[in-house]
Write a protein that holds these residues in place. Sequence first.
Motif, PDB file in Angstrom:
ATOM      1  N   TYR A 113      69.047 -11.365  -0.152  1.00 40.25           N
ATOM      2  CA  TYR A 113      68.379 -12.596   0.245  1.00 40.25           C
ATOM      3  C   TYR A 113      66.899 -12.326   0.512  1.00 40.25           C
ATOM      4  O   TYR A 113      66.495 -11.175   0.726  1.00 40.25           O
ATOM      5  CB  TYR A 113      69.015 -13.208   1.497  1.00 40.25           C
ATOM      6  N   ALA A 114      66.125 -13.385   0.480  1.00 35.27           N
ATOM      7  CA  ALA A 114      64.728 -13.348   0.893  1.00 35.27           C
ATOM      8  C   ALA A 114      64.615 -14.289   2.075  1.00 35.27           C
ATOM      9  O   ALA A 114      64.672 -15.509   1.915  1.00 35.27           O
ATOM     10  CB  ALA A 114      63.808 -13.778  -0.243  1.00 35.27           C
ATOM     11  N   SER A 115      64.487 -13.719   3.279  1.00 36.31           N
ATOM     12  CA  SER A 115      64.570 -14.540   4.490  1.00 36.31           C
ATOM     13  C   SER A 115      63.322 -15.378   4.721  1.00 36.31           C
ATOM     14  O   SER A 115      63.362 -16.360   5.443  1.00 36.31           O
ATOM     15  CB  SER A 115      64.825 -13.649   5.709  1.00 36.31           C
ATOM     16  N   ASN A 116      62.216 -14.970   4.130  1.00 36.89           N
ATOM     17  CA  ASN A 116      60.985 -15.741   4.291  1.00 36.89           C
ATOM     18  C   ASN A 116      60.125 -15.553   3.051  1.00 36.89           C
ATOM     19  O   ASN A 116      59.618 -14.469   2.800  1.00 36.89           O
ATOM     20  CB  ASN A 116      60.236 -15.281   5.540  1.00 36.89           C
ATOM     21  N   ILE A 117      59.976 -16.614   2.276  1.00 35.99           N
ATOM     22  CA  ILE A 117      59.220 -16.495   1.035  1.00 35.99           C
ATOM     23  C   ILE A 117      57.802 -17.046   1.188  1.00 35.99           C
ATOM     24  O   ILE A 117      57.129 -17.375   0.227  1.00 35.99           O
ATOM     25  CB  ILE A 117      59.944 -17.199  -0.137  1.00 35.99           C
TER      26      ILE A 117
END
Length: 150
Positions: A113-117
């Motif tokens: 996952y990418a928690s903050n893009i």
Amino acid sequence: MPAVLAVLALAGLGTLVPATSAQADNWACNDNYTAAAYGYMYAYNDHSCHGGVIGYSSSWDSDWGNSNGPFQGTDTNKASSILNKGSIAVQFFNGTGQDWAGGYICLSRNEAYASNIADAYFTSDVQVTDAISSHRWVTESKCSDDSWAT
Ligand SMILES: [Ca+2]
Ligand SMILES: [Ca+2]
């Protein structure tokens, strides 16, 4: 001596707090990843997998703003964190259409996952936050630069 100890204690706290809050940010994504269905990608309204699920899909969607497929209407230009529990990479696009042209960004299986893009940019240098409009599954080799995910 007590004053020095107090300063040292505060300095210690100063380094601990950011680490703890960064971990807390990822707990929701970790939990969501554990709960996610195998073979699916997810997109969330806010960073850190918060704000509710915009949509999830084991398939592709060439237009998150139309009335077909897993992402529809106001789903487009809204995602702030994304998750991949599939077996290959997910390629996210700034644009729409089955020509899959224009700027993109990838989330590999291993990244999860990418928690903050917020700091991520499409290959076109357009900011990713609130700008994803389509996605498809691709082999990892089609996503050369995936070092942006955090
Ligand atoms: Ca759609
Ligand atoms: Ca958002």
